[in-house]
Write an enzyme that holds these catalytic residues in place. Structure first.
Site, PDB file in Angstrom:
ATOM      1  CG  ASP A   7     -70.869  45.923  10.365  1.00  0.00           C
ATOM      2  OD1 ASP A   7     -70.300  46.639  11.105  1.00  0.00           O
ATOM      3  OD2 ASP A   7     -72.052  45.445  10.747  1.00  0.00           O
ATOM      4  CD  GLU A  67     -69.337  50.511  12.228  1.00  0.00           C
ATOM      5  OE1 GLU A  67     -70.372  50.800  11.491  1.00  0.00           O
ATOM      6  OE2 GLU A  67     -69.524  49.523  12.976  1.00  0.00           O
ATOM      7  CG  ASP A 140     -74.402  42.073  10.743  1.00  0.00           C
ATOM      8  OD1 ASP A 140     -73.908  42.526  11.851  1.00  0.00           O
ATOM      9  OD2 ASP A 140     -75.615  41.333  11.050  1.00  0.00           O
TER      10      ASP A 140
END
EC number: 3.1.21.10
Length: 170
Positions: A7, A67, A140
């Protein structure tokens, strides 16, 4: 399949390693790389590269799931996220590990059943899927695990389809 979920973020970059296949997932590791906001950008990016390299060497993932950067009105935030994403791509490439992207909507849908799920719902489902005693913190870290789960489930399904389809995927 072992997946390192990333992330991306420059202040906090979530990392999660999952062993999984369609419908199954087991957490191997989770963490967050933090860089001080008052440090020089190049120094922060170099530190992030070093830490990602250590995770790649330590956990030997088959793939890195990142991501996809979501562009919103905050251009400064998008740019620092894009910088962190580039470091993840470069580091994985240097280690010979393939990279895949998943949108936030794909990840939410994979772990919760709804592409519109809230962060709290994603964290709750990651905790249940991985049978964790407590939710991964900060968000996160949970998001990185969700990315890894998403790819382990979707990637293994895609591999099964490719194996059954003459000449690979249509």
């Amino acid at each position: 399949m072992r997946v390192l979920g990333v992330d991306p973020g420059l202040t906090r970059c979530g990392l999660g390693v999952v062993d999984g296949s369609a419908g199954r997932a087991r957490m191997i590791a989770v963490g967050v790389v933090r860089t001080p906001s008052d440090a020089e950008p190049g120094e922060r990016l170099a530190y992030l590269e070093t830490q990602l390299g250590e995770w790649l060497r330590r956990f030997s993932p088959d793939v890195v799931a990142v991501e996809r950067v979501f562009a919103d009105a905050n251009v400064a935030s998008v740019m620092t996220t894009a910088h962190a994403t580039a470091i993840a791509l470069l580091t994985a490439h240097k280690h010979g590990v393939p990279i895949v992207f998943h949108t936030p909507t794909e990840v939410k849908a994979a772990v919760t059943g709804s592409g519109r799920a809230e962060k709290a719902q994603v964290t709750t489902m990651v905790t249940k899927i991985l049978r964790l005693d407590e939710p991964p913190r900060p968000a996160d870290a949970a998001d990185a695990l969700a990315l890894a789960i998403c790819h382990a489930w979707r990637g293994s399904a895609a591999a099964r389809v490719a194996a059954l389809t003459p000449g690979g995927m249509p």
